[in-house]
Design a protein around this motif. Sequence first.
Motif, PDB file in Angstrom:
ATOM      1  N   GLY A 203      -3.918   2.804   2.314  1.00 43.69           N
ATOM      2  CA  GLY A 203      -2.859   2.096   1.513  1.00 43.69           C
ATOM      3  C   GLY A 203      -2.574   3.179   0.352  1.00 43.69           C
ATOM      4  O   GLY A 203      -3.554   3.679  -0.155  1.00 43.69           O
ATOM      5  N   TYR A 204      -1.476   3.183   0.039  1.00 41.40           N
ATOM      6  CA  TYR A 204      -1.060   3.996  -1.268  1.00 41.40           C
ATOM      7  C   TYR A 204      -0.221   3.314  -1.991  1.00 41.40           C
ATOM      8  O   TYR A 204       0.757   2.530  -1.911  1.00 41.40           O
ATOM      9  CB  TYR A 204      -0.236   5.241  -0.851  1.00 41.40           C
ATOM     10  CG  TYR A 204      -0.032   6.073  -1.831  1.00 41.40           C
ATOM     11  CD1 TYR A 204      -0.937   6.773  -2.461  1.00 41.40           C
ATOM     12  CD2 TYR A 204       1.396   6.454  -2.181  1.00 41.40           C
ATOM     13  CE1 TYR A 204      -0.608   7.816  -3.700  1.00 41.40           C
ATOM     14  CE2 TYR A 204       1.656   7.432  -3.222  1.00 41.40           C
ATOM     15  CZ  TYR A 204       0.868   7.995  -3.641  1.00 41.40           C
ATOM     16  OH  TYR A 204       1.063   8.856  -4.984  1.00 41.40           O
ATOM     17  N   ASP A 205      -0.508   3.436  -3.642  1.00 43.47           N
ATOM     18  CA  ASP A 205       0.501   2.645  -4.687  1.00 43.47           C
ATOM     19  C   ASP A 205       0.855   4.065  -5.357  1.00 43.47           C
ATOM     20  O   ASP A 205       0.116   4.663  -5.996  1.00 43.47           O
ATOM     21  CB  ASP A 205      -0.591   2.021  -5.380  1.00 43.47           C
ATOM     22  CG  ASP A 205       0.441   1.392  -6.571  1.00 43.47           C
ATOM     23  OD1 ASP A 205       1.666   1.825  -6.844  1.00 43.47           O
ATOM     24  OD2 ASP A 205      -0.298   0.338  -7.273  1.00 43.47           O
ATOM     25  N   PRO A 206       2.339   4.367  -5.333  1.00 44.86           N
ATOM     26  CA  PRO A 206       2.916   5.510  -5.747  1.00 44.86           C
ATOM     27  C   PRO A 206       2.992   5.213  -7.537  1.00 44.86           C
ATOM     28  O   PRO A 206       2.859   6.214  -8.113  1.00 44.86           O
ATOM     29  CB  PRO A 206       4.254   5.687  -5.521  1.00 44.86           C
ATOM     30  CG  PRO A 206       4.637   4.176  -4.752  1.00 44.86           C
ATOM     31  CD  PRO A 206       3.286   3.599  -4.512  1.00 44.86           C
TER      32      PRO A 206
ATOM     33  N   LYS B 246      -2.019  -3.346  -0.061  1.00 45.36           N
ATOM     34  CA  LYS B 246      -2.267  -3.332   1.339  1.00 45.36           C
ATOM     35  C   LYS B 246      -2.350  -1.900   1.989  1.00 45.36           C
ATOM     36  O   LYS B 246      -1.915  -1.072   1.600  1.00 45.36           O
ATOM     37  CB  LYS B 246      -0.630  -3.699   1.744  1.00 45.36           C
ATOM     38  CG  LYS B 246      -0.415  -4.224   3.000  1.00 45.36           C
ATOM     39  CD  LYS B 246       0.938  -4.455   3.507  1.00 45.36           C
ATOM     40  CE  LYS B 246       1.288  -4.433   4.844  1.00 45.36           C
ATOM     41  NZ  LYS B 246       2.443  -4.684   5.417  1.00 45.36           N
ATOM     42  N   ARG B 247      -3.123  -2.237   3.095  1.00 46.45           N
ATOM     43  CA  ARG B 247      -3.402  -1.089   3.873  1.00 46.45           C
ATOM     44  C   ARG B 247      -2.893  -1.306   5.342  1.00 46.45           C
ATOM     45  O   ARG B 247      -2.744  -2.161   5.733  1.00 46.45           O
ATOM     46  CB  ARG B 247      -4.946  -0.877   3.972  1.00 46.45           C
ATOM     47  CG  ARG B 247      -5.643  -0.597   2.751  1.00 46.45           C
ATOM     48  CD  ARG B 247      -7.105  -0.416   2.705  1.00 46.45           C
ATOM     49  NE  ARG B 247      -7.848  -1.570   3.313  1.00 46.45           N
ATOM     50  CZ  ARG B 247      -8.453  -2.590   2.520  1.00 46.45           C
ATOM     51  NH1 ARG B 247      -8.135  -2.555   1.578  1.00 46.45           N
ATOM     52  NH2 ARG B 247      -9.069  -3.734   3.286  1.00 46.45           N
ATOM     53  N   SER B 248      -2.557   0.280   6.035  1.00 47.78           N
ATOM     54  CA  SER B 248      -2.073   0.289   6.989  1.00 47.78           C
ATOM     55  C   SER B 248      -2.869   0.996   8.064  1.00 47.78           C
ATOM     56  O   SER B 248      -3.677   1.860   7.834  1.00 47.78           O
ATOM     57  CB  SER B 248      -0.568   0.908   7.144  1.00 47.78           C
ATOM     58  OG  SER B 248       0.325   0.077   6.427  1.00 47.78           O
TER      59      SER B 248
ATOM     60  N   LEU C 168      -4.734   5.998  -3.992  1.00 54.77           N
ATOM     61  CA  LEU C 168      -4.938   5.954  -2.432  1.00 54.77           C
ATOM     62  C   LEU C 168      -6.352   5.068  -2.394  1.00 54.77           C
ATOM     63  O   LEU C 168      -7.079   5.382  -2.699  1.00 54.77           O
ATOM     64  CB  LEU C 168      -5.266   7.196  -1.906  1.00 54.77           C
ATOM     65  CG  LEU C 168      -5.467   7.373  -0.319  1.00 54.77           C
ATOM     66  CD1 LEU C 168      -4.227   6.998   0.235  1.00 54.77           C
ATOM     67  CD2 LEU C 168      -5.840   8.829   0.037  1.00 54.77           C
ATOM     68  N   GLU C 169      -6.045   4.197  -1.253  1.00 53.95           N
ATOM     69  CA  GLU C 169      -7.302   3.239  -0.960  1.00 53.95           C
ATOM     70  C   GLU C 169      -7.559   3.719   0.504  1.00 53.95           C
ATOM     71  O   GLU C 169      -6.564   3.499   1.469  1.00 53.95           O
ATOM     72  CB  GLU C 169      -6.870   1.665  -1.046  1.00 53.95           C
ATOM     73  CG  GLU C 169      -8.122   0.811  -1.011  1.00 53.95           C
ATOM     74  CD  GLU C 169      -7.831  -0.287  -1.559  1.00 53.95           C
ATOM     75  OE1 GLU C 169      -8.085  -0.707  -2.530  1.00 53.95           O
ATOM     76  OE2 GLU C 169      -7.326  -1.275  -0.590  1.00 53.95           O
ATOM     77  N   VAL C 170      -8.876   3.832   0.943  1.00 47.86           N
ATOM     78  CA  VAL C 170      -9.140   4.040   2.296  1.00 47.86           C
ATOM     79  C   VAL C 170     -10.154   3.057   2.973  1.00 47.86           C
ATOM     80  O   VAL C 170     -11.099   3.036   2.310  1.00 47.86           O
ATOM     81  CB  VAL C 170      -9.707   5.652   2.386  1.00 47.86           C
ATOM     82  CG1 VAL C 170      -9.957   6.037   3.865  1.00 47.86           C
ATOM     83  CG2 VAL C 170      -8.757   6.515   1.682  1.00 47.86           C
TER      84      VAL C 170
END
Length: 109
Positions: free
Chosen positions: A15-18, A2-4, A23-25
């Motif tokens: 979006g970021y998955d810790p 999910k991206r904001s 990191l998705e851009v």
Amino acid sequence: MKRSPVQSSNVAAIGYDPYTETLEVEFRPNRAGTASIWRYSPVPRGMFADLFGDGKSAGAAVGGLRMNPDVRSLHVDDIEAAPQEEPSVDEAQNEAAPESDDEDDEDDA
């Protein structure tokens, strides 16, 4: 992932998955109407917070990631931008038709 949406001239959303430190851009569409999605890893939580915290520019943060030799980048996808809806024939005719001026007609009577 999910991206904001973000406020940036070059970046549309992140979006970021810790857990995977990924990191998705999503970049804004180019002149051809294609938007690219890239993933960057590893991006530890601390690095993510430093890059995007305190209202920092998303574009500058992503630029910093690209320069970091410890972070790998992967081109994920290209998305075609949604076409702009063109007005229907009726809407176009209504916009082109001059508005009637009923007040002038009353003065002439």
